[in-house]
Each structure stands twice: as C-alpha cells, then as structure tokens.
Scaffold this active site. Structure first.
Site, PDB file in Angstrom:
ATOM      1  N   ILE A 159       0.843  -1.202   0.000  1.00 52.90           N
ATOM      2  CA  ILE A 159       0.000   0.000   0.000  1.00 52.90           C
ATOM      3  C   ILE A 159       0.876   1.250   0.000  1.00 52.90           C
ATOM      4  CG2 ILE A 159      -1.995  -1.070   1.155  1.00 52.90           C
ATOM      5  CD1 ILE A 159      -1.090   0.592   3.711  1.00 52.90           C
ATOM      6  N   ASP A 160       2.143   1.099   0.408  1.00 52.22           N
ATOM      7  CA  ASP A 160       3.015   2.271   0.557  1.00 52.22           C
ATOM      8  C   ASP A 160       3.474   2.847  -0.781  1.00 52.22           C
ATOM      9  OD1 ASP A 160       2.828   1.647   3.247  1.00 52.22           O
ATOM     10  OD2 ASP A 160       4.748   0.586   3.294  1.00 52.22           O
ATOM     11  N   ARG A 204     -11.977  22.904  15.251  1.00 45.82           N
ATOM     12  CA  ARG A 204     -10.790  22.183  15.729  1.00 45.82           C
ATOM     13  C   ARG A 204      -9.746  22.012  14.633  1.00 45.82           C
ATOM     14  NH1 ARG A 204     -14.080  17.411  18.888  1.00 45.82           N
ATOM     15  NH2 ARG A 204     -14.079  18.404  20.938  1.00 45.82           N
ATOM     16  N   ARG A 234       5.129   3.899   5.856  1.00 43.89           N
ATOM     17  CA  ARG A 234       6.501   3.605   6.274  1.00 43.89           C
ATOM     18  C   ARG A 234       7.385   4.836   6.019  1.00 43.89           C
ATOM     19  NH1 ARG A 234       7.409  -1.489   8.720  1.00 43.89           N
ATOM     20  NH2 ARG A 234       7.073  -2.822   6.935  1.00 43.89           N
ATOM     21  N   GLU A 272       3.106   8.385   8.953  1.00 42.28           N
ATOM     22  CA  GLU A 272       3.662   7.769  10.169  1.00 42.28           C
ATOM     23  C   GLU A 272       5.190   7.903  10.245  1.00 42.28           C
ATOM     24  OE1 GLU A 272       2.731   3.577  10.018  1.00 42.28           O
ATOM     25  OE2 GLU A 272       3.857   3.278   8.173  1.00 42.28           O
TER      26      GLU A 272
HETATM   27  O1  F6P Z   1       4.103  -1.724   4.455  1.00 36.97           O
HETATM   28  C1  F6P Z   1       2.740  -1.644   4.693  1.00 36.97           C
HETATM   29  C2  F6P Z   1       2.469  -1.168   6.086  1.00 36.97           C
HETATM   30  O2  F6P Z   1       1.070  -1.061   6.261  1.00 36.97           O
HETATM   31  C3  F6P Z   1       3.160   0.146   6.466  1.00 36.97           C
HETATM   32  O3  F6P Z   1       2.524   1.272   5.940  1.00 36.97           O
HETATM   33  C4  F6P Z   1       3.147   0.054   7.964  1.00 36.97           C
HETATM   34  O4  F6P Z   1       4.183   0.791   8.567  1.00 36.97           O
HETATM   35  C5  F6P Z   1       3.361  -1.412   8.203  1.00 36.97           C
HETATM   36  O5  F6P Z   1       2.954  -2.093   7.026  1.00 36.97           O
HETATM   37  C6  F6P Z   1       2.587  -1.975   9.368  1.00 36.97           C
HETATM   38  O6  F6P Z   1       2.949  -3.291   9.519  1.00 36.97           O
HETATM   39  P1  F6P Z   1       2.173  -4.315  10.470  1.00 36.97           P
HETATM   40  O7  F6P Z   1       0.926  -4.728   9.768  1.00 36.97           O
HETATM   41  O8  F6P Z   1       3.123  -5.443  10.623  1.00 36.97           O
HETATM   42  O9  F6P Z   1       1.870  -3.582  11.740  1.00 36.97           O
END
Ligand code: F6P
Length: 343
Positions: free
Chosen positions: A127-128, A163, A172, A223
C-alpha cells in the site's frame, strides 16, 4: 505444463486475491499448470504448508480484501536452516517456478533464492507504493481512497467544533499515501518523511487560516514523518524479522504541540490498519489481475529473476535487483503541487 508455487508475504494489501486469481486462471486454463499456494508467506514454504489452488477454489475472490493464502513477515534467512528447508519443500513439491507476491522484504528473499538458482518471478505489492521499478503497486489506490474518505469525514467534524484535526496515515518511510490522500482530501498541511518539518511552520499555516477566518484545519501526517533534526516516531517494541521498527503515533505528539503552540483545540486520528482492510478499488483489482497474468506468462516463458511492473500504462518485466536497489520515495514535484494548498 508445470507446477507453479505462489505465496503472499509481508503486510496484506487490497488486490492480493486478484493476483492469485489471475495466476490460477491463466496458469490452469491456458497453460495446464498446477498451482500450489503456500500458506502465510515464507512460513508456509518453511513448514511445507500448502494448498492446491484451482479455478474453482479461487472463484469469487476478486472483490475480497486480504489474502486467501494468509501472510506473515517470516524471513527464511533468519530461521535455522531456512534456505535448505525452503529448497527442500520446493523440491519435494516439484515446484518448477515460484511466484512470491510481496514488498521489498518478500522480494528480497525471492532475489536471494533466485541467486541460488531457484526460478522465481516476483509480483510487487504494498500500500506504501515505495517499490522502485514499478510506477504503482496495487493496494495503494485503495489505501489512498480509504484515507481520503476519512479526511472528508474529519473535515465536517473539525468544522463543526472549530478544531485542528491531525490525521496520521501509513506509508513507512515514504509519503505517497499522505501526499495523495492529503491532496485529494484538501489537507491544509501534509507532513511526509521526505521533508522533515518545522513545527512552527506547521502552526503558522494553521494560524494563517484562522487569520483569514477559517476556524478549522486538517493536518495529514505520514507515520514516518519527523521534525527537522529529530527522529522517526518508532514504537518501543521489537523489530520484525526484516529489521523494521514499528511506526505510528506521531499524531499523538503533534496534537499536543499544535494545541499548545496555537491555542486552538486539537484532536488526532490514527487510521492504522483500516487503510489495508476491505475490498479493493477497481483500479487495484485490474492492476492485480494484470500483474498475476503477466507473472504466469513470464513463468511459462522461462523468464526468471524478474518482477512484473507497471511502466506508464504497460506491464513490463524488470530485474529484481532494480526493484530492490532503493525505495521509491515521494516525487518532489507532487509534494510541491500539494504545498500550493497549505495554510
Ligand atoms: O508496508 C505496509 C504497512 O502497512 C506500512 O505502511 C506500515 O508501517 C506497516 O505495514 C505496518 O505493519 P504491520 O501490519 O506489521 O503492523
């Protein structure tokens, strides 16, 4: 006619089932292959846990989210005798070609197996959207739409309450989801890992809006975003088998900082795994289907060590090394367009 193995590794992603269906439908009907689905990514190869996939058993899965095979972040190279066990399973099951569907981690393992003489054809997934070699990965558009829908909803509540709302999205170390969803949702500020931020500049955007009479603001944060000179907001838990820390939570500190510095009431929402769940958009079903069919074509033609990829509007094959050399970070021109609407 051969035996083709398929697996899904890493985080799940809308469109995975479209790929599996494409591999099976084309592989069985046009090539007479038998398709073996390994359960839970590389874990299924190590444990020899697999199911025969047929046209019947993969019927009706196109609109389903997740993966019918299950997935995991298992790294065979971190397991005792991992490579030998993987090879033994593939040999015992008579697998002629393996089609791993995954991101940089899963495809990194695929590449190591390819270097070891195992015929593989990779399918990029995340998805990234941060995999090099392909313009887009399936799942990305669905994640962006889910985040955009959430931003639309947060707009109305932010406006009603005067707000500032901070919306944290996944991605990621790449800001693709934040930039796309932020632009589509009309965010007033977008924070991405590629552009470390100054919290005072963020607050100035919010203040400027208020000075113009707007009483609410939406801040979209990836994130993996970080302040200038600061660090990414990792959580205090063990890294996964590929060495990735668990990200998430930067919105918590942004909520407090923005409220304290501007004096405006602030709330945060972390979208988390909702971005990966549920039914894939048509775009991702089509891209997944095209990838699946192209992968089985490559496997049948004996073209190994490659990954199917979207280049422009065409599906092409690119060497796995090319895809894995560096992550594909956010295009700065896209961010510059998003910035036009800040503040
Ligand atoms: O790589 C896809 C992703 O959803 C990232 O965006 C996220 O940081 C990570 O996987 C989360 O991983 P997990 O499902 O192991 O918590």
């Amino acid at each position: 006619m051969g035996r083709i193995g398929v697996l899904t590794g890493g985080g799940d992603c809308p469109g995975l089932n479209a790929v599996i269906r494409g591999v099976v439908r084309k592989g069985v009907n046009d090539h007479g292959h038998a398709i073996v689905g390994f359960r839970y990514g590389w874990a299924g190869v190590l444990a020899d846990e697999a199911v025969e996939l047929t046209v019947e058993s993969t019927s009706g899965i196109l609109p389903r989210g997740g993966t019918i095979l299950g997935t995991s972040r298992t790294n065979p190279f971190k397991e005792a005798d991992g490579l030998e066990r993987a090879k033994a399973t593939l040999e015992a099951r008579g697998i002629d070609v393996l089609i791993p569907i995954g991101g940089e981690d899963t495809l990194g393992v695929a590449r190591q197996l390819a270097d070891d003489g195992i015929p593989v054809v990779g399918v990029p997934k995340t998805i990234d959207n941060d995999l090099a070699g392909t313009d887009f990965t399936f799942g990305f558009q669905t994640a962006v739409q889910i985040a955009t829908d959430a931003i639309d909803r947060l707009h109305t509540t932010a406006e009603s309450h005067n707000r500032v709302i901070v919306v944290e999205v996944m991605g990621r170390h790449a800001g693709w989801i934040a930039a796309y969803a932020g632009m589509a949702g009309g965010a007033d500020v977008i924070l991405v890992p590629e552009r470390p931020f100054d919290i005072e500049v963020v607050c100035d955007h919010v203040r400027r809006r208020h000075a113009r009479g707007r009483t609410f603001s939406i801040v979209v944060v990836s994130e993996g975003a970080m302040p200038i000179g600061g660090e990414v907001y990792g959580r205090d838990v063990a890294k996964d088998a590929f060495g990735h820390e668990r990200l998430g939570g930067i919105a918590v500190s942004l909520e407090a900082e923005i409220e304290q510095r501007t004096g405006y009431e602030c709330r945060m929402t972390i979208l988390g795994h909702v971005q990966r769940g549920g039914t894939p958009l048509a775009y991702d079903r089509v891209l997944g289907t095209r990838f699946g069919v192209a992968a089985i074509e490559a496997a049948s033609a004996g073209t190994f060590g490659k990954m199917v990829a979207l280049r422009g509007t065409e599906i092409e094959l690119v060497p796995l090394e090319e895809a894995l050399a560096e992550p594909k970070l956010l295009d700065p021109r896209l961010f510059e367009t998003a910035e036009v609407f800040f503040g």
